[in-house]
Design a protein around this motif. Sequence first.
Motif, PDB file in Angstrom:
ATOM      1  N   ASP A  78      -0.826  11.377  -6.367  1.00 47.23           N
ATOM      2  CA  ASP A  78      -0.783  10.170  -7.205  1.00 47.23           C
ATOM      3  C   ASP A  78      -0.442   8.941  -6.361  1.00 47.23           C
ATOM      4  O   ASP A  78      -0.996   7.862  -6.575  1.00 47.23           O
ATOM      5  N   ASP A  79       0.461   9.129  -5.402  1.00 46.67           N
ATOM      6  CA  ASP A  79       0.805   8.031  -4.491  1.00 46.67           C
ATOM      7  C   ASP A  79      -0.432   7.566  -3.732  1.00 46.67           C
ATOM      8  O   ASP A  79      -0.649   6.364  -3.548  1.00 46.67           O
ATOM      9  N   PHE A  80      -1.237   8.521  -3.284  1.00 46.89           N
ATOM     10  CA  PHE A  80      -2.464   8.210  -2.550  1.00 46.89           C
ATOM     11  C   PHE A  80      -3.409   7.367  -3.410  1.00 46.89           C
ATOM     12  O   PHE A  80      -3.901   6.332  -2.971  1.00 46.89           O
ATOM     13  N   LYS A  81      -3.633   7.797  -4.644  1.00 54.33           N
ATOM     14  CA  LYS A  81      -4.524   7.048  -5.544  1.00 54.33           C
ATOM     15  C   LYS A  81      -4.001   5.632  -5.767  1.00 54.33           C
ATOM     16  O   LYS A  81      -4.762   4.661  -5.703  1.00 54.33           O
ATOM     17  N   ARG A  82      -2.708   5.518  -6.049  1.00 52.33           N
ATOM     18  CA  ARG A  82      -2.123   4.185  -6.266  1.00 52.33           C
ATOM     19  C   ARG A  82      -2.270   3.319  -5.019  1.00 52.33           C
ATOM     20  O   ARG A  82      -2.570   2.129  -5.106  1.00 52.33           O
ATOM     21  N   SER A  83      -2.039   3.915  -3.854  1.00 57.48           N
ATOM     22  CA  SER A  83      -2.160   3.160  -2.608  1.00 57.48           C
ATOM     23  C   SER A  83      -3.578   2.658  -2.411  1.00 57.48           C
ATOM     24  O   SER A  83      -3.796   1.498  -2.028  1.00 57.48           O
ATOM     25  N   MET A  84      -4.561   3.516  -2.664  1.00 52.37           N
ATOM     26  CA  MET A  84      -5.950   3.111  -2.473  1.00 52.37           C
ATOM     27  C   MET A  84      -6.323   1.972  -3.424  1.00 52.37           C
ATOM     28  O   MET A  84      -6.987   1.022  -3.030  1.00 52.37           O
ATOM     29  N   LEU A  85      -5.878   2.067  -4.665  1.00 49.67           N
ATOM     30  CA  LEU A  85      -6.166   1.000  -5.627  1.00 49.67           C
ATOM     31  C   LEU A  85      -5.451  -0.288  -5.232  1.00 49.67           C
ATOM     32  O   LEU A  85      -6.009  -1.385  -5.360  1.00 49.67           O
ATOM     33  N   ASN A 130     -12.418   2.988  -0.038  1.00 48.48           N
ATOM     34  CA  ASN A 130     -11.195   3.353  -0.758  1.00 48.48           C
ATOM     35  C   ASN A 130     -11.517   4.136  -2.029  1.00 48.48           C
ATOM     36  O   ASN A 130     -10.883   5.152  -2.331  1.00 48.48           O
ATOM     37  N   LEU A 131     -12.509   3.673  -2.771  1.00 46.58           N
ATOM     38  CA  LEU A 131     -12.896   4.357  -4.003  1.00 46.58           C
ATOM     39  C   LEU A 131     -13.504   5.725  -3.695  1.00 46.58           C
ATOM     40  O   LEU A 131     -13.274   6.693  -4.425  1.00 46.58           O
TER      41      LEU A 131
END
Length: 147
Positions: A78-85, A130-131
């Motif tokens: 989840d941290d990874f997804k938030r970071s990418m966004l 990123n996406l």
Amino acid sequence: NETFEPDILLSDGDEISLGNTTVHAVATPGHTPGAMSYFFDVTNGKDTFRAGLHGGMGINTLSREFLDKYNLPYTLRDDFKRSMLRLNEEKVDIFLGNHMQHNHTEEKAEKVRNGEEYAFVNPDEWEKYNLWCIENLEKMIEREKNI
């Protein structure tokens, strides 16, 4: 692996001055808990572009096997997804990959050698990559459900 004592520890939002270049640090945990990404302006004398370097775009450290082996929390995903966004909020003209294949460094360098001065400038590449990384993670998680 040898360890070392860092001169400074960076935090989200810190800036590092290197001559006349200021590097903006952004905390982007996920790939590893302390990952940082960096943004700075580059110029060729007439035009200025924003460069971005992500601290960890790979999902290899987010696989179930890796997380379990090293007793890491699944919340890193989840941290990874938030970071990418979050990184998609950064304006980036020149995407610098952690590895040459991330941003096609060799191909772009060849274009520069052949006279294409702005081969590395692509304002859409950062967000798309990123996406793609998020999509890759989601596909991996889905595959793991079927194992």
